[in-house]
Design a protein around this motif. Structure first.
Motif, PDB file in Angstrom:
ATOM      1  N   ALA A   8      -0.810  -8.939   3.693  1.00  0.00           N
ATOM      2  CA  ALA A   8       0.556  -8.737   3.358  1.00  0.00           C
ATOM      3  C   ALA A   8       0.924  -7.270   3.999  1.00  0.00           C
ATOM      4  O   ALA A   8       2.081  -7.124   4.306  1.00  0.00           O
ATOM      5  CB  ALA A   8       0.737  -8.626   1.928  1.00  0.00           C
ATOM      6  N   ALA A   9      -0.071  -6.500   4.221  1.00  0.00           N
ATOM      7  CA  ALA A   9       0.227  -5.306   4.828  1.00  0.00           C
ATOM      8  C   ALA A   9      -0.228  -5.115   6.200  1.00  0.00           C
ATOM      9  O   ALA A   9      -0.367  -4.041   6.821  1.00  0.00           O
ATOM     10  CB  ALA A   9      -0.570  -3.999   3.668  1.00  0.00           C
ATOM     11  N   ARG A  10      -0.259  -6.102   6.749  1.00  0.00           N
ATOM     12  CA  ARG A  10      -0.694  -6.416   8.167  1.00  0.00           C
ATOM     13  C   ARG A  10       0.209  -5.170   9.149  1.00  0.00           C
ATOM     14  O   ARG A  10      -0.421  -4.516  10.094  1.00  0.00           O
ATOM     15  CB  ARG A  10      -0.765  -7.657   8.713  1.00  0.00           C
ATOM     16  N   ASP A  11       1.566  -5.297   9.006  1.00  0.00           N
ATOM     17  CA  ASP A  11       2.283  -4.498   9.735  1.00  0.00           C
ATOM     18  C   ASP A  11       2.099  -3.188   9.759  1.00  0.00           C
ATOM     19  O   ASP A  11       1.988  -2.231  10.745  1.00  0.00           O
ATOM     20  CB  ASP A  11       3.926  -4.780   9.321  1.00  0.00           C
ATOM     21  N   VAL A  12       1.716  -2.607   8.503  1.00  0.00           N
ATOM     22  CA  VAL A  12       1.465  -0.873   8.383  1.00  0.00           C
ATOM     23  C   VAL A  12       0.209  -0.565   8.929  1.00  0.00           C
ATOM     24  O   VAL A  12      -0.066   0.407   9.595  1.00  0.00           O
ATOM     25  CB  VAL A  12       1.621  -0.591   6.919  1.00  0.00           C
ATOM     26  N   ILE A  13      -0.817  -1.812   8.753  1.00  0.00           N
ATOM     27  CA  ILE A  13      -2.251  -1.488   9.229  1.00  0.00           C
ATOM     28  C   ILE A  13      -2.151  -1.568  10.764  1.00  0.00           C
ATOM     29  O   ILE A  13      -2.716  -0.515  11.428  1.00  0.00           O
ATOM     30  CB  ILE A  13      -3.081  -2.509   8.813  1.00  0.00           C
ATOM     31  N   VAL A  14      -1.507  -2.534  11.351  1.00  0.00           N
ATOM     32  CA  VAL A  14      -1.658  -2.381  12.852  1.00  0.00           C
ATOM     33  C   VAL A  14      -0.727  -1.284  13.491  1.00  0.00           C
ATOM     34  O   VAL A  14      -0.912  -1.086  14.821  1.00  0.00           O
ATOM     35  CB  VAL A  14      -1.380  -3.713  13.591  1.00  0.00           C
ATOM     36  N   ALA A  15       0.240  -0.661  12.782  1.00  0.00           N
ATOM     37  CA  ALA A  15       1.058   0.354  13.494  1.00  0.00           C
ATOM     38  C   ALA A  15       0.478   1.568  13.302  1.00  0.00           C
ATOM     39  O   ALA A  15       0.931   2.831  13.813  1.00  0.00           O
ATOM     40  CB  ALA A  15       2.347   0.347  12.496  1.00  0.00           C
ATOM     41  N   ALA A  16      -0.600   1.830  12.504  1.00  0.00           N
ATOM     42  CA  ALA A  16      -1.221   3.204  12.187  1.00  0.00           C
ATOM     43  C   ALA A  16      -2.043   3.426  13.390  1.00  0.00           C
ATOM     44  O   ALA A  16      -2.623   2.754  13.905  1.00  0.00           O
ATOM     45  CB  ALA A  16      -2.056   3.202  10.971  1.00  0.00           C
ATOM     46  N   GLN A  17      -2.307   4.781  13.429  1.00  0.00           N
ATOM     47  CA  GLN A  17      -3.530   5.291  14.565  1.00  0.00           C
ATOM     48  C   GLN A  17      -4.714   5.298  13.878  1.00  0.00           C
ATOM     49  O   GLN A  17      -5.901   4.948  14.550  1.00  0.00           O
ATOM     50  CB  GLN A  17      -3.139   6.717  14.567  1.00  0.00           C
ATOM     51  N   VAL A  18      -4.861   5.606  12.910  1.00  0.00           N
ATOM     52  CA  VAL A  18      -6.254   5.559  11.919  1.00  0.00           C
ATOM     53  C   VAL A  18      -6.057   4.627  10.764  1.00  0.00           C
ATOM     54  O   VAL A  18      -5.361   4.945   9.843  1.00  0.00           O
ATOM     55  CB  VAL A  18      -6.796   6.678  11.804  1.00  0.00           C
ATOM     56  N   CYS A  19      -7.153   3.737  10.672  1.00  0.00           N
ATOM     57  CA  CYS A  19      -7.141   2.999   9.110  1.00  0.00           C
ATOM     58  C   CYS A  19      -8.290   3.295   8.639  1.00  0.00           C
ATOM     59  O   CYS A  19      -9.581   3.381   9.121  1.00  0.00           O
ATOM     60  CB  CYS A  19      -7.169   1.476   9.510  1.00  0.00           C
ATOM     61  N   VAL A  20      -8.041   3.870   7.371  1.00  0.00           N
ATOM     62  CA  VAL A  20      -9.344   4.659   6.572  1.00  0.00           C
ATOM     63  C   VAL A  20      -9.834   3.760   5.398  1.00  0.00           C
ATOM     64  O   VAL A  20      -8.986   3.180   4.839  1.00  0.00           O
ATOM     65  CB  VAL A  20      -8.959   5.784   5.887  1.00  0.00           C
ATOM     66  N   LEU A  21     -10.989   3.296   5.485  1.00  0.00           N
ATOM     67  CA  LEU A  21     -11.532   2.268   4.393  1.00  0.00           C
ATOM     68  C   LEU A  21     -12.842   2.561   3.756  1.00  0.00           C
ATOM     69  O   LEU A  21     -13.696   3.534   4.201  1.00  0.00           O
ATOM     70  CB  LEU A  21     -11.995   0.898   5.117  1.00  0.00           C
ATOM     71  N   GLN A  22     -13.007   2.491   2.573  1.00  0.00           N
ATOM     72  CA  GLN A  22     -14.096   2.638   1.704  1.00  0.00           C
ATOM     73  C   GLN A  22     -14.681   1.422   0.971  1.00  0.00           C
ATOM     74  O   GLN A  22     -14.242   0.090   1.563  1.00  0.00           O
ATOM     75  CB  GLN A  22     -13.830   3.475   0.580  1.00  0.00           C
ATOM     76  N   ALA A  23     -15.295   1.352   0.007  1.00  0.00           N
ATOM     77  CA  ALA A  23     -15.979   0.377  -0.519  1.00  0.00           C
ATOM     78  C   ALA A  23     -15.657   0.066  -2.134  1.00  0.00           C
ATOM     79  O   ALA A  23     -16.538  -0.455  -2.640  1.00  0.00           O
ATOM     80  CB  ALA A  23     -17.327   0.007  -0.104  1.00  0.00           C
ATOM     81  N   GLU A  24     -14.623   0.467  -2.584  1.00  0.00           N
ATOM     82  CA  GLU A  24     -14.051   0.415  -4.109  1.00  0.00           C
ATOM     83  C   GLU A  24     -13.449  -0.514  -4.255  1.00  0.00           C
ATOM     84  O   GLU A  24     -12.751  -0.810  -5.296  1.00  0.00           O
ATOM     85  CB  GLU A  24     -13.817   1.746  -4.632  1.00  0.00           C
ATOM     86  N   ILE A  25     -12.850  -1.524  -3.307  1.00  0.00           N
ATOM     87  CA  ILE A  25     -12.420  -2.744  -3.169  1.00  0.00           C
ATOM     88  C   ILE A  25     -12.940  -3.899  -2.875  1.00  0.00           C
ATOM     89  O   ILE A  25     -14.201  -3.770  -2.225  1.00  0.00           O
ATOM     90  CB  ILE A  25     -10.999  -2.476  -2.475  1.00  0.00           C
ATOM     91  N   PRO A  26     -12.703  -5.258  -3.202  1.00  0.00           N
ATOM     92  CA  PRO A  26     -13.659  -6.196  -2.718  1.00  0.00           C
ATOM     93  C   PRO A  26     -13.946  -6.249  -1.200  1.00  0.00           C
ATOM     94  O   PRO A  26     -12.925  -6.043  -0.385  1.00  0.00           O
ATOM     95  CB  PRO A  26     -12.675  -7.496  -3.021  1.00  0.00           C
ATOM     96  N   LEU A  27     -15.241  -6.389  -0.823  1.00  0.00           N
ATOM     97  CA  LEU A  27     -15.631  -6.184   0.513  1.00  0.00           C
ATOM     98  C   LEU A  27     -14.926  -6.832   1.256  1.00  0.00           C
ATOM     99  O   LEU A  27     -14.960  -6.608   2.439  1.00  0.00           O
ATOM    100  CB  LEU A  27     -17.146  -6.350   0.572  1.00  0.00           C
ATOM    101  N   PRO A  28     -14.460  -8.264   1.049  1.00  0.00           N
ATOM    102  CA  PRO A  28     -14.095  -9.073   2.103  1.00  0.00           C
ATOM    103  C   PRO A  28     -12.702  -8.503   2.595  1.00  0.00           C
ATOM    104  O   PRO A  28     -12.191  -8.616   3.888  1.00  0.00           O
ATOM    105  CB  PRO A  28     -13.651 -10.476   1.352  1.00  0.00           C
ATOM    106  N   ALA A  29     -11.843  -7.855   1.608  1.00  0.00           N
ATOM    107  CA  ALA A  29     -10.635  -7.219   2.260  1.00  0.00           C
ATOM    108  C   ALA A  29     -10.995  -6.161   2.917  1.00  0.00           C
ATOM    109  O   ALA A  29     -10.333  -5.912   3.846  1.00  0.00           O
ATOM    110  CB  ALA A  29      -9.921  -6.596   0.944  1.00  0.00           C
ATOM    111  N   VAL A  30     -12.183  -5.337   2.764  1.00  0.00           N
ATOM    112  CA  VAL A  30     -12.544  -4.221   3.696  1.00  0.00           C
ATOM    113  C   VAL A  30     -12.756  -4.820   5.013  1.00  0.00           C
ATOM    114  O   VAL A  30     -12.222  -4.237   5.975  1.00  0.00           O
ATOM    115  CB  VAL A  30     -13.621  -3.457   3.202  1.00  0.00           C
ATOM    116  N   ALA A  31     -13.437  -5.879   5.190  1.00  0.00           N
ATOM    117  CA  ALA A  31     -13.769  -6.495   6.378  1.00  0.00           C
ATOM    118  C   ALA A  31     -12.557  -6.948   7.232  1.00  0.00           C
ATOM    119  O   ALA A  31     -12.296  -6.885   8.417  1.00  0.00           O
ATOM    120  CB  ALA A  31     -14.883  -7.652   6.160  1.00  0.00           C
ATOM    121  N   ARG A  32     -11.682  -7.686   6.234  1.00  0.00           N
ATOM    122  CA  ARG A  32     -10.621  -7.984   6.961  1.00  0.00           C
ATOM    123  C   ARG A  32      -9.610  -6.949   7.435  1.00  0.00           C
ATOM    124  O   ARG A  32      -9.050  -6.720   8.594  1.00  0.00           O
ATOM    125  CB  ARG A  32      -9.488  -8.743   5.977  1.00  0.00           C
TER     126      ARG A  32
END
Length: 297
Positions: free
Chosen positions: A124-148
């Protein structure tokens, strides 16, 4: 509003308990004070970057309880875009932080609404993810979401800054999307599946997995950076620590801010060491992070 940096991750309230020392199992100790503050690894990193002047968007979730107001306060104050932070039924994520007199902490995290940051939420947040220069991720959310989120960002040419914290075993394919991978020594050991003899060797072994660049944070000993096959050790700044909570998140947020300004990973990490050092001189996580105009150690 989209961000130059998009952080996909956790949002918590931090209940900080100040004690003279940490209790032993089965022991009760009297605390000196308690305070409820904004926290969560994802939110911390977003705030750290935004306070340094970066344009940041957050993808996460909070609960329908009153704690959500506290959890979001630091993000709002720093000007982070919260368009993709819905309120979901239930409780907001909570971290209980026990802080001892020597500035060491122990933390218990209740995920709460962070479990709602699913693959569907990322899509649902794809547009903001692909428009960014850097996507920052950690592991305090479900891991399939991190991978996606990592895959969406990578496929769009958005740089993936992956902080595998708390320590967990992410799929090798997800790890290989990181540029850089940021871990501490314990997290590096979990990924490698063995104790590490030295940070330099661990960085080289992680790179051998097909990871483009690696940063290993070493707390009071600084960090090591492996970029372009070159390993560099960065010394820590000498400060008197008050609270180490969120120092690693300060480092990651500052690193992301440097990358969107066009710095190399090494140059951004040098600045991040200074930002993390500043953060440990104050109480709390987000409240301790320096603003762009503040002097650094």
């Amino acid at each position: 509003m989209s961000g130059a940096i998009v952080v996909v991750g956790s949002i918590n309230a931090d209940l900080v308990l100040q004690v003279a020392r940490h209790p032993h199992p089965g022991e009760t100790v009297l605390g000196r004070d308690s305070v409820l503050m904004s926290g969560g690894k994802g939110a911390n990193q977003a705030v750290a970057a935004a306070r340094l002047g970066a344009r940041v968007a957050m993808v996460g979730a909070v609960g329908s309880d009153s704690t959500a107001t506290v959890a979001l306060a630091g993000l709002r104050d720093a000007g982070v875009d919260l368009t993709h932070v819905p309120t979901v039924p239930g409780t907001t994520g909570l971290a209980v932080v026990t802080l001892s007199q020597d500035a060491e902490n122990s933390i218990v995290v209740i995920p709460g609404a962070n479990l709602a940051v699913t693959v569907d939420a990322v899509d649902a947040a794809r547009d903001v993810i692909v428009a960014a220069q850097v996507c920052v991720l950690q592991a305090e959310i479900p891991l399939p979401a991190v991978a996606r989120a990592a895959q969406l960002a990578h496929d769009a040419g958005t740089r993936v800054l992956l902080n595998v914290a708390p320590a967990t075993a992410l799929p090798p394919g997800t790890l290989r999307l990181a540029d850089p991978l940021v871990v501490n020594e314990h997290e590096a050991a979990v990924i490698l599946g063995r104790p590490i003899d030295s940070p330099a060797d661990a960085a080289a072994d992680l790179a051998a997995l097909g990871i483009a660049s690696v940063v290993i944070t070493l707390g009071s000993h600084g960090a090591v950076v492996l970029e372009g096959g070159r390993l560099t050790s960065l010394p820590a700044r000498m400060v008197v620590p008050r609270d180490t909570t969120g120092a690693g998140d300060a480092f990651v947020g500052a690193l992301a801010a440097g990358l969107v300004e066009g710095s190399t990973i090494l140059d951004a990490a040098q600045q991040a060491v200074r930002v993390a050092a500043a953060s440990v001189t104050r109480l709390g996580a987000q409240a301790s992070y320096p603003w762009k105009e503040e002097p650094l150690p």
